[in-house]
Motif scaffolding. Structure first.
Motif, PDB file in Angstrom:
ATOM      1  N   ALA A  98       0.799  -1.221   0.000  1.00  0.00           N
ATOM      2  CA  ALA A  98       0.000   0.000   0.000  1.00  0.00           C
ATOM      3  C   ALA A  98       0.833   1.274   0.000  1.00  0.00           C
ATOM      4  N   GLU A  99       2.073   1.176   0.367  1.00  0.00           N
ATOM      5  CA  GLU A  99       2.957   2.357   0.371  1.00  0.00           C
ATOM      6  C   GLU A  99       3.746   2.458  -0.928  1.00  0.00           C
ATOM      7  N   ALA A 100       3.220   1.900  -1.980  1.00  0.00           N
ATOM      8  CA  ALA A 100       3.893   1.891  -3.288  1.00  0.00           C
ATOM      9  C   ALA A 100       4.266   3.312  -3.721  1.00  0.00           C
ATOM     10  N   SER A 101       5.357   3.396  -4.426  1.00  0.00           N
ATOM     11  CA  SER A 101       5.862   4.674  -4.911  1.00  0.00           C
ATOM     12  C   SER A 101       5.034   5.166  -6.099  1.00  0.00           C
ATOM     13  N   MET A 102       4.498   6.365  -5.969  1.00  0.00           N
ATOM     14  CA  MET A 102       3.758   6.976  -7.071  1.00  0.00           C
ATOM     15  C   MET A 102       4.708   7.230  -8.245  1.00  0.00           C
ATOM     16  N   ARG A 103       5.946   7.561  -7.967  1.00  0.00           N
ATOM     17  CA  ARG A 103       6.937   7.765  -9.036  1.00  0.00           C
ATOM     18  C   ARG A 103       7.155   6.472  -9.823  1.00  0.00           C
ATOM     19  N   ASP A 104       7.188   5.337  -9.112  1.00  0.00           N
ATOM     20  CA  ASP A 104       7.337   4.051  -9.812  1.00  0.00           C
ATOM     21  C   ASP A 104       6.140   3.769 -10.713  1.00  0.00           C
ATOM     22  N   VAL A 105       4.948   4.104 -10.246  1.00  0.00           N
ATOM     23  CA  VAL A 105       3.748   3.895 -11.062  1.00  0.00           C
ATOM     24  C   VAL A 105       3.856   4.730 -12.335  1.00  0.00           C
ATOM     25  N   ALA A 106       4.189   6.006 -12.183  1.00  0.00           N
ATOM     26  CA  ALA A 106       4.299   6.892 -13.352  1.00  0.00           C
ATOM     27  C   ALA A 106       5.393   6.413 -14.301  1.00  0.00           C
ATOM     28  N   ARG A 107       6.555   6.066 -13.740  1.00  0.00           N
ATOM     29  CA  ARG A 107       7.678   5.633 -14.578  1.00  0.00           C
ATOM     30  C   ARG A 107       7.319   4.378 -15.363  1.00  0.00           C
ATOM     31  N   ARG A 108       6.747   3.379 -14.683  1.00  0.00           N
ATOM     32  CA  ARG A 108       6.395   2.130 -15.369  1.00  0.00           C
ATOM     33  C   ARG A 108       5.276   2.319 -16.398  1.00  0.00           C
ATOM     34  N   ALA A 109       4.419   3.288 -16.134  1.00  0.00           N
ATOM     35  CA  ALA A 109       3.324   3.558 -17.074  1.00  0.00           C
ATOM     36  C   ALA A 109       3.800   4.391 -18.252  1.00  0.00           C
ATOM     37  N   GLY A 110       5.015   4.926 -18.141  1.00  0.00           N
ATOM     38  CA  GLY A 110       5.550   5.732 -19.231  1.00  0.00           C
ATOM     39  C   GLY A 110       4.913   7.107 -19.333  1.00  0.00           C
ATOM     40  N   VAL A 111       4.491   7.635 -18.180  1.00  0.00           N
ATOM     41  CA  VAL A 111       3.892   8.969 -18.149  1.00  0.00           C
ATOM     42  C   VAL A 111       4.634   9.819 -17.126  1.00  0.00           C
ATOM     43  N   GLY A 112       4.432  11.118 -17.226  1.00  0.00           N
ATOM     44  CA  GLY A 112       4.999  12.016 -16.231  1.00  0.00           C
ATOM     45  C   GLY A 112       4.227  11.925 -14.930  1.00  0.00           C
ATOM     46  N   ILE A 113       4.888  12.317 -13.855  1.00  0.00           N
ATOM     47  CA  ILE A 113       4.243  12.267 -12.543  1.00  0.00           C
ATOM     48  C   ILE A 113       3.011  13.160 -12.503  1.00  0.00           C
ATOM     49  N   GLY A 114       3.027  14.269 -13.257  1.00  0.00           N
ATOM     50  CA  GLY A 114       1.867  15.166 -13.316  1.00  0.00           C
ATOM     51  C   GLY A 114       0.647  14.478 -13.895  1.00  0.00           C
ATOM     52  N   THR A 115       0.848  13.642 -14.898  1.00  0.00           N
ATOM     53  CA  THR A 115      -0.265  12.893 -15.497  1.00  0.00           C
ATOM     54  C   THR A 115      -0.872  11.951 -14.466  1.00  0.00           C
ATOM     55  N   LEU A 116      -0.011  11.264 -13.730  1.00  0.00           N
ATOM     56  CA  LEU A 116      -0.508  10.357 -12.688  1.00  0.00           C
ATOM     57  C   LEU A 116      -1.305  11.134 -11.649  1.00  0.00           C
ATOM     58  N   TYR A 117      -0.761  12.275 -11.189  1.00  0.00           N
ATOM     59  CA  TYR A 117      -1.445  13.058 -10.157  1.00  0.00           C
ATOM     60  C   TYR A 117      -2.726  13.716 -10.660  1.00  0.00           C
ATOM     61  N   ARG A 118      -2.839  13.955 -11.957  1.00  0.00           N
ATOM     62  CA  ARG A 118      -4.105  14.478 -12.485  1.00  0.00           C
ATOM     63  C   ARG A 118      -5.216  13.434 -12.330  1.00  0.00           C
ATOM     64  N   HIS A 119      -4.865  12.173 -12.528  1.00  0.00           N
ATOM     65  CA  HIS A 119      -5.858  11.101 -12.377  1.00  0.00           C
ATOM     66  C   HIS A 119      -6.032  10.691 -10.917  1.00  0.00           C
ATOM     67  N   PHE A 120      -4.938  10.650 -10.182  1.00  0.00           N
ATOM     68  CA  PHE A 120      -4.933  10.189  -8.789  1.00  0.00           C
ATOM     69  C   PHE A 120      -4.113  11.179  -7.962  1.00  0.00           C
ATOM     70  N   PRO A 121      -4.762  12.184  -7.373  1.00  0.00           N
ATOM     71  CA  PRO A 121      -4.024  13.239  -6.683  1.00  0.00           C
ATOM     72  C   PRO A 121      -3.240  12.778  -5.455  1.00  0.00           C
ATOM     73  N   THR A 122      -3.583  11.603  -4.917  1.00  0.00           N
ATOM     74  CA  THR A 122      -2.864  11.056  -3.761  1.00  0.00           C
ATOM     75  C   THR A 122      -2.721   9.539  -3.928  1.00  0.00           C
ATOM     76  N   ARG A 123      -1.837   8.955  -3.168  1.00  0.00           N
ATOM     77  CA  ARG A 123      -1.699   7.493  -3.165  1.00  0.00           C
ATOM     78  C   ARG A 123      -3.004   6.865  -2.700  1.00  0.00           C
ATOM     79  N   GLU A 124      -3.661   7.507  -1.738  1.00  0.00           N
ATOM     80  CA  GLU A 124      -4.929   7.000  -1.234  1.00  0.00           C
ATOM     81  C   GLU A 124      -5.995   6.977  -2.332  1.00  0.00           C
ATOM     82  N   ALA A 125      -5.981   7.984  -3.202  1.00  0.00           N
ATOM     83  CA  ALA A 125      -6.942   8.008  -4.318  1.00  0.00           C
ATOM     84  C   ALA A 125      -6.671   6.851  -5.277  1.00  0.00           C
ATOM     85  N   LEU A 126      -5.404   6.546  -5.512  1.00  0.00           N
ATOM     86  CA  LEU A 126      -5.051   5.395  -6.347  1.00  0.00           C
ATOM     87  C   LEU A 126      -5.519   4.108  -5.672  1.00  0.00           C
ATOM     88  N   LEU A 127      -5.258   3.961  -4.373  1.00  0.00           N
ATOM     89  CA  LEU A 127      -5.701   2.770  -3.645  1.00  0.00           C
ATOM     90  C   LEU A 127      -7.220   2.624  -3.709  1.00  0.00           C
TER      91      LEU A 127
END
Length: 182
Positions: A25-54
Motif C-alpha cells: 500500500a505504500e507503493a511509490s507513485m513515481r514508480d507507477v508513473a515511470r512504469r506507465a511511461g507517463v509524467g508524474i503530473g499525469t498520474l497526479y491528475r488522475h490520482f491526486p494522492t496514493r490513497e486516491a489510487l488505492l
C-alpha cells in the motif's frame, strides 16, 4: 471522460495494481508513473494522492465483498455467512499487502478517499454478525468495529513473515471465538 483519457486512466490502474502488488500500500507513485511511461503530473491528475489510487484499485473488490454479504445473508446459515464473509475479507487484505492500515485509518476520516467504501464494508460485516447474534450463533459482546479489528489483526499478521504461515490456523481460532457452538 474522453477516450484517450479513459485509456490513460485504465493503463495507470493496471500499472498501479502491479506496483501495489509488489510494493504494498505504500507503493511509490513515481514508480507507477515511470512504469506507465507517463509524467508524474499525469498520474497526479488522475490520482491526486496514493490513497486516491488505492481507492480506485480497491473499489471494485470492496463493492464485490459488500454485495457478497447480501448474497451470503440469504443463501447461507448465519454462522456460515459470517465465516464466508470473514474469509473473503481476509483474502482481500492479503491480496493487497499493507492496505489494512489505510482502511482502518479511512474509517475514522470522512475526508478520506477510502472512507465510504470502508464504512460500507464494515457495515456489511456488522450486518452478518448481527444476524448470527440474533440467531444465537455468535457472541453478543462484539460489534462490527470489533470484527474489523480482528480482520485487521489477521491482515497485519499475514504481512509478518514469522506469522504468515499461521494465519489460517489463527483465523480458525478467531472464528471459533466469535461463533457459539451449540
Amino acid at each position: 471522460m474522453r477516450a484517450d483519457a479513459k485509456k490513460n486512466y485504465d493503463h495507470l490502474l493496471e500499472i498501479g495494481r502491479a506496483v501495489v502488488a509488489e510494493q504494498g500500500a505504500e507503493a511509490s507513485m513515481r514508480d507507477v508513473a515511470r512504469r506507465a511511461g507517463v509524467g508524474i503530473g499525469t498520474l497526479y491528475r488522475h490520482f491526486p494522492t496514493r490513497e486516491a489510487l488505492l481507492e480506485a484499485l480497491l473499489r471494485e473488490s470492496f463493492d464485490q465483498l459488500t454485495a457478497s454479504a447480501s448474497t451470503l445473508e440469504i443463501s447461507s446459515s448465519p454462522a456460515d455467512a459470517l465465516t464466508g464473509w470473514l474469509r473473503a475479507m481476509i483474502a482481500l487484505t492479503h491480496s493487497h499487502r499493507g492496505v489494512i492500515a489505510s482502511m482502518t485509518a479511512a474509517i475514522a476520516s470522512p475526508d478520506s478517499a477510502l472512507h465510504a467504501s470502508c464504512v460500507m464494508l464494515r457495515a456489511s460485516g456488522a450486518r452478518l454478525l448481527e444476524r448470527a447474534q440474533a440467531e444465537g450463533q455468535a457472541r453478543g459482546d462484539i460489534d462490527g468495529t470489533d470484527l474489523l479489528a480482528l480482520v485487521s489483526a489477521l491482515a497485519w499478521l499475514n504481512d509478518q513473515p514469522p506469522f504468515a504461515a499461521r494465519v489460517d490456523h489463527l483465523f480458525d481460532l478467531i472464528a471459533s471465538a466469535i461463533l457459539v457452538r451449540k
